[in-house]
Design an enzyme around this catalytic site. Structure first.
Site, PDB file in Angstrom:
ATOM      1  N   ASN A  85       0.746  -1.089   0.255  1.00  0.00           N
ATOM      2  CA  ASN A  85      -0.350  -0.071   0.037  1.00  0.00           C
ATOM      3  C   ASN A  85       0.802   0.940   0.238  1.00  0.00           C
ATOM      4  OD1 ASN A  85      -3.012   1.405   0.765  1.00  0.00           O
ATOM      5  ND2 ASN A  85      -1.316   1.905   1.764  1.00  0.00           N
TER       6      ASN A  85
ATOM      7  N   ASP B 265      -3.657  23.140   8.586  1.00  0.00           N
ATOM      8  CA  ASP B 265      -3.855  21.693   8.111  1.00  0.00           C
ATOM      9  C   ASP B 265      -4.817  22.515   6.967  1.00  0.00           C
ATOM     10  OD1 ASP B 265      -4.528  19.434   7.214  1.00  0.00           O
ATOM     11  OD2 ASP B 265      -4.521  18.353   8.614  1.00  0.00           O
TER      12      ASP B 265
ATOM     13  N   TYR C   3       0.848  10.524   4.556  1.00  0.00           N
ATOM     14  CA  TYR C   3       0.425  10.401   5.887  1.00  0.00           C
ATOM     15  C   TYR C   3       1.713  11.659   6.842  1.00  0.00           C
ATOM     16  CZ  TYR C   3      -1.304   6.016   4.910  1.00  0.00           C
ATOM     17  OH  TYR C   3      -1.713   5.548   4.200  1.00  0.00           O
ATOM     18  N   ARG C   4       0.963  12.586   6.999  1.00  0.00           N
ATOM     19  CA  ARG C   4       2.114  13.828   7.388  1.00  0.00           C
ATOM     20  C   ARG C   4       2.836  12.936   8.926  1.00  0.00           C
ATOM     21  NH1 ARG C   4      -1.752  17.978  10.750  1.00  0.00           N
ATOM     22  NH2 ARG C   4      -1.699  16.967  12.457  1.00  0.00           N
TER      23      ARG C   4
END
EC number: 4.1.1.98
Length: 492
Positions: A177, A292, A181-182
């Site tokens: 996969n 964000d 992601y941060r």
């Protein structure tokens, strides 16, 4: 044009005047965000900061690439498309792969053979020697502070890895996969892996942990891939196809992979930088707050800690970074482009849909406007429910407005006209309680659980209203043509 790696793409962008080199010293601490934000809002070029500097003025050893996908056109170029509109063809391919139809005849069967041949011939090619392993840092030499990791906003708690492609594999899965992601920097070899529980990497990790409660979980994070691989990681690829395979289809050549030095995960061979490591059982840390894509600082929460055991890289690597903030930002631009990929996927399931739009001002997924050819009473409500449930990308869409096909979903003036003239607030509003909602949505009453609203702004059919419905005013075509012919003479 196809690009075998990030450097190919950079060279092409520079040749076309779509990339700007910045020789002036610039700090990753706030300054790069300020510059990139101004350039993105002006629909400007990708940026290569050649001299990133530390707070004490000393120079980092590596340049920073920013605003790479700062326009929808560059996203399309990265996916091998000539224009943004051509992205619908990619969506049509994905729609076919998601639910292939039996051929309608011999001719139709033969017409599909080239596509199927291309797809299945795009299995990744595993190589033994790779540019991404030209330089290796191990043990005490691992030092994330040597990388020019961006600190985006004044109240961010620490520098943040933003464009890392995280590679994982579940215990029962053959294919890997890829997810973005941060990752918060908390030590020279430590990052916090902020993956939400429904994301692919988190699901792989949870499955592994159930079977191996005391075993470290292997992870790799890739920085600076070719554009097809990066964009493949954010595209709704069917479960039958790997992101690497899809990237090969976009690129027109097989994705070259190499096995990590310290685990069995495979990473793009021509990547700029690769972080290899593990997540130890029960090791978590408090993450955030960070600014964000919503335009707000988000809540803190605990997430797994990624221990970096090894850093491999190319000679003279390029660090790829971005920032997220109030739209427009780079993820919002990606959303505008990928919107074109989503349309054929939805139309495959709901042929009555004529267009679909995710306004970037709605954080790219929290609001959708759908136009349709309405065929019966209640039809708009069926489309709402379908959009919420069909693709997992729309699970967190809070508001869906449905309009008729005479309304341009990308023109707010037309949408507002339809809402204010074709809707009754009580009859035509659908409210759904206690549904999955974005963890970052602090407006929801409970973290991860909130409401949804559907607005039926279509013309109403018998059974939906007892009143005579209004007829839209239309101009006389003959008069319009006549005035067109004399318009210049009028001098207006």
């Amino acid at each position: 044009m196809k690009y075998k790696d990030l450097r190919d793409f950079i060279a092409m962008l520079e040749q076309q005047g779509k990339l700007k080199r910045i020789a002036h010293p610039v700090s990753p601490h706030l300054e790069m965000t300020e510059i990139a934000d101004r350039v993105l809002r002006a629909e400007g070029p990708a940026l290569l900061f050649e001299n990133p500097v530390k707070p004490d003025g000393t120079r980092y050893g590596y340049p920073v690439l920013a605003n790479l996908f700062g326009t929808p056109e560059r996203v399309a170029m990265g996916m091998g498309a000539d224009s943004v509109s051509k992205l619908r063809e990619i969506g049509q391919t994905l729609a076919y792969l998601k639910e292939p139809e039996p051929p309608k005849g011999i001719k139709d069967a033969f017409s599909k053979l080239p596509l199927l041949k291309d797809i299945w011939s795009m299995a990744p090619n595993v190589v033994k020697n790779a540019p991404c392993q030209e330089i290796v840092w191990e043990g005490e030499n691992v030092d994330l502070y040597k990388l020019p990791i961006q600190h985006c906003w004044p109240e961010d708690v620490a520098p943040l890895v933003t464009w890392g492609l995280t590679v994982t594999r579940g215990p029962h899965k053959k294919r890997q996969n890829l997810g973005i992601y941060r990752q918060q920097l908390i030590g020279k070899n430590k990052l916090i892996m902020r993956w939400l529980s429904h994301r692919g990497g988190a699901l792989d990790y949870q499955e592994f942990r159930k079977l191996n409660p005391d075993t470290p979980y292997p992870v790799a994070v890739v920085l600076g891939c070719d554009p097809a691989t990066i964009l493949g990681a954010v595209t709704p690829v069917p479960d039958t196809l790997s992101e690497y395979q899809f990237a090969g289809l976009l690129r027109g050549s097989r994705t070259e992979l190499v096995k990590c030095i310290g685990n069995d995960l495979q990473v793009p061979a021509r990547a700029e930088i690769v972080l290899e490591g593990v997540i130890h059982p029960n090791e978590t840390a408090l993450e955030g707050p960070y600014g964000d894509h919503t335009g707000y600082y988000n809540e803190q929460d605990h997430f797994p800690v990624f221990t970096v055991e090894r850093i491999t890289m190319r000679e003279n690597p390029i660090y790829h970074s971005t920032y997220t903030g109030k739209p427009p930002d780079e993820p919002a631009v990606l959303g505008v482009a990928l919107n074109e990929v989503f349309v054929p996927l939805l139309q495959k399931q709901f042929p009555e849909i004529t267009d679909f739009y995710l306004p970037p001002e709605g954080c790219s997924y929290r609001m959708a406007v759908v136009s349709m050819k309405k065929q019966y009473a209640g039809h708009a409500k069926r489309v709402m429910m379908g959009c919420w449930s069909f693709l997992r990308q729309f699970m967190y869409t809070k508001f869906i407005i449905v309009v008729d096909d005479d309304v341009n979903v990308r023109d707010w003036k037309e949408v507002i006209w339809a809402v204010t003239t074709r809707m009754d607030p009580v009859r035509d509003t659908v409210l759904v309680e206690n549904t999955p909602i974005d963890y970052l949505d602090f407006a929801s009453p409970v973290s991860g659980l909130g409401g949804k609203m559907g607005l039926d702004a279509t013309n109403k059919w018998p059974g939906e209203t007892d009143r005579e419905w209004g007829r839209v005013i239309k101009k006389d075509p003959a008069v319009t043509a006549k005035i067109d012919g004399i318009w210049e003479e009028l001098g207006l």
